[in-house]
Design an enzyme around this catalytic site. Structure first.
Site, PDB file in Angstrom:
ATOM      1  N   GLU A 336       0.872  -1.163  -0.009  1.00  0.00           N
ATOM      2  CA  GLU A 336       0.117   0.134   0.024  1.00  0.00           C
ATOM      3  C   GLU A 336       0.855   1.353  -0.368  1.00  0.00           C
ATOM      4  O   GLU A 336       1.414   1.452   0.929  1.00  0.00           O
ATOM      5  CB  GLU A 336      -0.955   0.353   1.039  1.00  0.00           C
ATOM      6  CG  GLU A 336      -1.912  -1.012   0.753  1.00  0.00           C
ATOM      7  CD  GLU A 336      -2.640  -0.643   2.468  1.00  0.00           C
ATOM      8  OE1 GLU A 336      -3.806  -1.285   2.791  1.00  0.00           O
ATOM      9  OE2 GLU A 336      -2.404   0.161   3.403  1.00  0.00           O
ATOM     10  N   CYS A 337       0.986   1.816  -0.645  1.00  0.00           N
ATOM     11  CA  CYS A 337       1.803   3.576  -0.676  1.00  0.00           C
ATOM     12  C   CYS A 337       2.690   3.175  -1.004  1.00  0.00           C
ATOM     13  O   CYS A 337       3.232   3.452  -1.294  1.00  0.00           O
ATOM     14  CB  CYS A 337       0.804   4.447   0.475  1.00  0.00           C
ATOM     15  SG  CYS A 337       0.342   5.950  -0.351  1.00  0.00           S
ATOM     16  N   GLY A 338       3.414   4.208   0.627  1.00  0.00           N
ATOM     17  CA  GLY A 338       4.797   3.622   1.089  1.00  0.00           C
ATOM     18  C   GLY A 338       5.113   2.600   0.858  1.00  0.00           C
ATOM     19  O   GLY A 338       6.216   2.301   0.059  1.00  0.00           O
TER      20      GLY A 338
END
Length: 460
Positions: A336-338
């Protein structure tokens, strides 16, 4: 309609509860909520705190203040049944429930005001009055009466210059817009530093507890801080949750490794609880400490701040090698994301420097000076509608065609891509697992073993 993941009874409990709101962001909601929690916790009371809306940073400070994990409450992302279930569980365990609002009281769809009114929770307004006098009364009057029937607890002024200023503010209130619960002083020693995604993480500040106690000391000197515990019962709220079945053990026998440290800290406690309720064993490891991935059937790389720790992540050779071995073995990864940024070939930082990442996902990302995307999203899967949000300052150049797209819940939003590369699934999308537990379970199952969609009545 989404529901919680734990079995619930329909018993009604009464517990004092407040929703701390403001005219806008940056007024001091987190500070006041944390100070209230700290004051009551220091007096030996059991306090459970919640945060309205999708947020990973404010809950860290609220957890430090209360001593308990902080869940998020969002009528769209959670669903009303899940919100009620979490509050009812808290009422069984706590003497006091505090809920920090999101943005301004009437901002968002649905807003904190709607949650307060739907559940009957009184609103305590916090207003930054540092540059106000008579206008303070107009602001409070608007907050109080903009939505007819809004439960109301009163107002607390923040960042006030002194006793004379406080008297001016109190005098500006109209009848019926109080009670006036006092004022907190302007004091840089109580301020919490911020960065591009919000507040600095509480664990990063060595004096975080001291700052929190200084806030609590200041609040104790107000009328609200001096309020006798018997008087808190005026804000007792009846909290009831309908019975909900526990979900089937779709992840029974599976071990899920989760990266958790200063670079990978955007983890909803409720997500971990959902995985456990689905039968999974959850274990944690730290890429920043170059810990190898523990033996696991699946890996979750949550969001966080890889851009602040890019060099350390590049140097984490043992972690990278173990994650590479996991991927080569075909075991599932949800990034997710980072967490996705860490898997890319490179990340260009805000200063223009390009840093090599782990190279397990084709493509690169570039940090931008301004927010790229923000808002609630849903990923419609065969097993349910997985809800969540997106919030990022980077842009990704990915050579892969998207496997799927999320659907923004707001007209101004834009879809987020879901990418699949081997056993890796990655996106900027932050999922709230309890919104569609079977759909969330699929993220941690081998893709060739993905189960067919469950009948509608089995969805949770």
């Amino acid at each position: 309609m989404t529901t919680g993941v734990a079995a619930m009874s329909a018993a009604t409990l009464r517990c004092p509860a407040l929703l701390i709101a403001a005219p806008a962001s940056g007024q001091g909601k987190t500070s006041v909520t944390a100070a209230l929690a700290r004051v009551q916790a220091r007096r030996g009371r059991r306090v459970r705190v919640f945060k309205c809306g999708p947020d990973f940073l404010d809950p860290q400070w609220l957890e430090l203040a209360s001593g308990h994990p902080v869940d998020n409450l969002d009528l769209w992302m959670n669903g009303e049944a899940d919100v009620r279930a979490r509050l009812a569980r808290a009422a069984r365990q706590a003497d006091l429930i505090l809920i920090e609002g999101v943005m301004g009281l009437y901002d968002g769809e649905p807003s904190a005001a709607e949650l307060a009114q739907r559940l009957g929770i009184p609103v305590l307004a916090v207003v930054d009055a540092g540059a106000m006098a008579g206008t303070f009364g107009a602001v409070v009057h608007g907050l109080r009466h903009y939505r007819p029937g809004l439960p109301w607890a009163g107002v607390l002024a923040n960042r006030v210059a002194g006793a004379g200023h406080a008297r001016m503010l109190q005098t500006a209130l109209r009848d019926g817009d109080g009670p006036w619960w006092g004022a907190l002083p302007r004091d840089e020693g109580m301020a919490w530093p911020e960065r591009h995604l919000g507040l600095t993480q509480a664990a990063e500040l060595p004096d975080a507890q001291a700052r929190l106690d200084r806030l609590a000391d200041a609040l104790e000197a107000t009328s609200l801080g001096e309020l006798a515990w018997t008087e808190w019962q005026r804000w007792a709220v009846a909290l009831e949750a309908p019975a909900a079945p526990a979900p089937p053990p779709w992840l029974a026998g599976r071990r899920i490794a989760v990266a958790r440290d200063a670079a990978f800290s955007f983890i909803y406690p409720a997500n971990v609880q959902t995985l456990q309720a689905l039968g999974a064993e959850v274990v944690f490891f730290s890429p920043l400490a170059d810990e190898p991935l523990p033996p696991a059937d699946a890996l979750w790389l949550p969001g966080g701040y890889p851009e602040l720790h890019a060099d350390a992540l590049t140097a984490a050779g043992r972690t990278r090698a173990s994650v590479q071995h996991h991927v080569q073995a075909g075991r599932p990864v949800w990034a997710e994301c980072g967490g996705m940024l860490a898997l890319l070939q490179a990340l260009t930082l805000a200063d223009g420097r390009s840093v090599p990442m782990w190279g397990l996902l084709p493509g690169e990302a570039v940090m931008r000076a301004r927010l790229v995307a923000l808002g609630p999203h849903a990923w419609v899967m065969p097993w349910g509608e997985l809800r969540g949000h997106t919030f990022h300052y980077s842009e990704t150049q990915m050579p892969l065609p998207p496997h799927a797209h999320t659907t923004p819940a707001r007209a101004h939003g834009r879809p987020e891509a879901i990418w699949r590369h081997g056993s890796v699934m990655a996106s900027y999308f932050h999922a709230w697992f309890a919104s569609a537990a079977q759909a969330a379970a699929q993220l941690f199952l081998p893709q060739d073993a993905w189960a067919p969609a469950a009948p509608q009545e089995a969805a949770v």
